[in-house]
Each structure stands twice: as C-alpha cells, then as structure tokens.
Design a protein around this motif. Sequence first.
Motif: not given
Length: 503
Positions: A51-55, A76-78, A142-145, A174-177
């Motif tokens: 899972g990513c922190q955005f979700t 798709g991020c949401g 905010s997501s990754c993009v 942002e998930g990638f962070k």
Amino acid sequence: MIIENAAPAREERLKAGIAFCGTCAQLQNRLGQKDNGCLYAVNRSFSQAHGCQFTLSLGILNTLRNAVVIMHGPVGCGFCSTANIGTNKNFKKLRDPSAGGIIWLSTNLDESDVIEGGEKKLRAAVLYADREFRPEAIVVASSCVPALIGDDVDSILENLERETAAELVPVNCEGFKTKLMATAYDAVYNGVLKKLTKYRERNVYLTESELSGKLWEYERERTVNVFNVGSMSRADELEIKRLLSALELKVNFLPCFSRPDDFRAALDAALNISVCGTHDDYYLKYIHKEFNIPYVIDTMPIGKKATARWLLKIAEHFGQVERARLLIQKEEAELEQALESYREILKGKRVYVSGGEVRIFVTAEVLTDLGMEIAGFKGHHIDEFVRPVMEGLPDIDDIYINIASQHPFEQVNIVKRLNPDLLVIHTGSGNITAKHGLPVLPLFGPGYNYMGYSGVFEIARRLRRIITNNQFNRNMQKYRPAPYRSEWYAKEPSAYIKDTGTK
Ligand code: SF4
C-alpha cells in the motif's frame, strides 16, 4: 515552531525498519542499538507491491464531515475511495445522523497534463467543489504525479483562497516518497496543522455571569481529545468514552469522522491522548509545543493489561489514580466472570498475529490471557514506539517475527512452517494466506469492538465462533490451488531480505 511543507518520510524521521526475519529477542536487540541497529537500512532484493501513503491518507480524509476531498492525480490513484462509499456514510451517521456520504473528486491527470502541468485542472476542481457543495473545507490530496511534474499545490491553493468560502487544505501524501504507509498519518496531520489548527478565542458575552465563565474553565480542564486515525470503530469509541467518563472526563474523538472546525475546538482541552504510539506523535508533539497541551502516547487500550496501563497514565494526569484502580478492579472482575465459558474452547490454540507493530503485541496479550499460544508475529514496520509494548510481554523472546508491509509471499511461507491453528490478521492481507485453510479473525474491523474491557469479551466471543465454524476456509483450501509453487515453500522466508537482521 515552523510547520514543514510536507511531513518527512518515517524511514528518515524515526529510522523505522521495513524488513526483518528472526526472533523477538533478536529484534529487540537490534532496536536497542543506536539508530535501531540500522534496521532502517535493511531491505529486500525482491519486493511485492504494498500500500502507498496516498491510499491510507484517503482512508482518514474520506471520513471528514462537511468536507470535500479532491484527489489530485490520475483517477486510478483514488480507486480505494470507491470501495468505502457505502460503509463510510453509515459510519458517519453513527456519529451524526444528519451526516452525508463522501464527496470526492479527481483531477484525472493524463499524459498531456504531465507536460502542461496540473494547475488548470486543480483550480477548476477546487472552484467547482466550493460552488457546488459549499463545504467547510476542501482537502487536496496529492498523489505521485503532481510531485513528479512539479505542481506547487500549496501555492495554487493559497492563491485560490480569496475565491473560495471553504478552507483549502493541502495534504502532500505522494506514494513514492516513502515505503512506510504509516507516514500517511503524519501527512494528514501536516495538512491539518497548516490550515485547521488555529486557536480561536472563546466568545464572552456582555451578559455572561462569572459562574458560567468558571463552568467553561472547569469543563475545559476535564476535556480530553482521543485520537482515532482509523483504528477505532464506533463501538471502540463508545467503550473508551464509557471508561473515561467514569473518571469524569469529557471526550472528543479526532481526526476521523470529525468536522474541520473540531480541530480548532480541540485546542480547548486539558490532555491529548493517543491510542497507539505509531499514530500521533508528529501532531501531538507540535500541539504540545505550540499550544501547551500535554499528551499521553503509550500503549493501545486492547486487553486487560494494556487498558489498565493506558487508563492509569491518563488518571495520573488528573490525580485520579485511586479512582482508576477501583474502576479497573471492578471491570476486570466482571470480565473474568464473562470469559469463563470461552476459555475451555480457546485453550492451547496456536495463533499467528499480523498487523501494526503495537496492535499485534497488545492483541497477543489478550490471546495469551485467554489461554492461547502465539505461533508467530508479523508487523507492518518497526520503530521506537513498540519498545515499551514488547518489554511488557513475557516469554516472547523465541517467537518468530517478520517485519513486512504486505509481502504475502513471505507470510505464506512462514505460516506454513509455523503451522498455527488460526490467523489474526487484517482482512486485506489475509486473503492469500487464508487459502491454507486456516480460520481468520480480522485484527481490526470498523464494525467490531476490540478496545477496553468489552473489547476483550468481543474478541473471545468471535474467536469461539470462527474456531467452531471454519468450514469456509477449509473449503478454500480444498478447492483453491496453493498460492505459490512448492519450490518457494522449500526456501527460507528471509531469502530475499538483504540483511536478515539476526545479529
Ligand atoms: S504510489 Fe503514487 S501512483 Fe501509485 S497509487 Fe500511490 S499515489 Fe498513486
């Protein structure tokens, strides 16, 4: 104290670890070393998606009442927001019968926005949300993009503030962070601190008597905020409220299911209380420094021992220790009587417990108290907050523990070797392991009670039910193929961990 633009990743801030296989004693040994024995540097040569922190941030933000959430990123991020539309509305209604469901929008960034920037779409979405729904706050997650293409979301929102009635709250998640989903707690709190945590003076009316001023002050001195970032059901909240009311305390619950204005009102409180060390330190330490509200961050009130410890810590602050002791004595006596008939069925059953670092250990205390044995642990990550909880548990030194966010391939391998009688695990991460035919008790469910004394009884009651009726999982084992090839089960579960951490 300056609020950072974005909360730092927990790998950096807490030196948290995400990969480990070994015994509890080996893990404790590493935790005791400087910088957590470099546990945070241990990683995998192969990782499964997690899972990513955005979700997780959306999981908290979507519960806010009188707010609209804008997901700034590709649609798709949401995806997770669509999954909890129905339940979310019902859980909101449990707190406020007039509450509506989630309102979320997505800026739906695409390939051309990656070149041109997402500002235009974000501006349009914010203005639309403000005019169409008239919320108290608009939260932009905010997501990754947007981070990759350099959208300055904070500045865009600041410029828009003059055109909207709603408070605009940027949440940089942002998930990638980060590889630690738990950074989401800090990301959400960071947004709340930037925009919603403002002290407001109490309105004093010309006609107000001296007595009503004193009553207000008295109430403030007895008000506590209990922080729920999604680990408490409404039934948990009611149990916590029941126990703290017995100490004559008035309880607010934040941030899940609260309204934006509640964060301001929460500054009129005598004590901030966390229900899990992993959740709230980022926020509570800031509030302590800026607004001088002390806090309690200790254990999680699950199980007799941890609930008593948690209550006594709070009672100490209000000089109510004797009263709390009497309450604990009475509650434990009643609980003991209620548990009698469950002990015989649960005795000797071996359990594998998987989930958040603090929750797995306090839940283990409930299970061992019911006469069950712990076959093994798995924690999403590991950091300093687990130390007092682990130290309070006797006889765990030789128990196997795996630290991994998701990574079901490691989990199935370990579970096969340990061969427990049942799993206590989060619903989403137990589905693959459940194909081994084991009954599963969800470690948390938003419709169930786990906390306080009634929580122990509920856990025992539900355990008995799943142990005596596990046909569903046995059928899964019978009719569904094993999730991985036999070659993987022959390998060590730590095969892909670059440092097994067993020094
Ligand atoms: S990791 Fe980034 S791109 Fe993937 S779901 Fe999370 S925010 Fe979206």
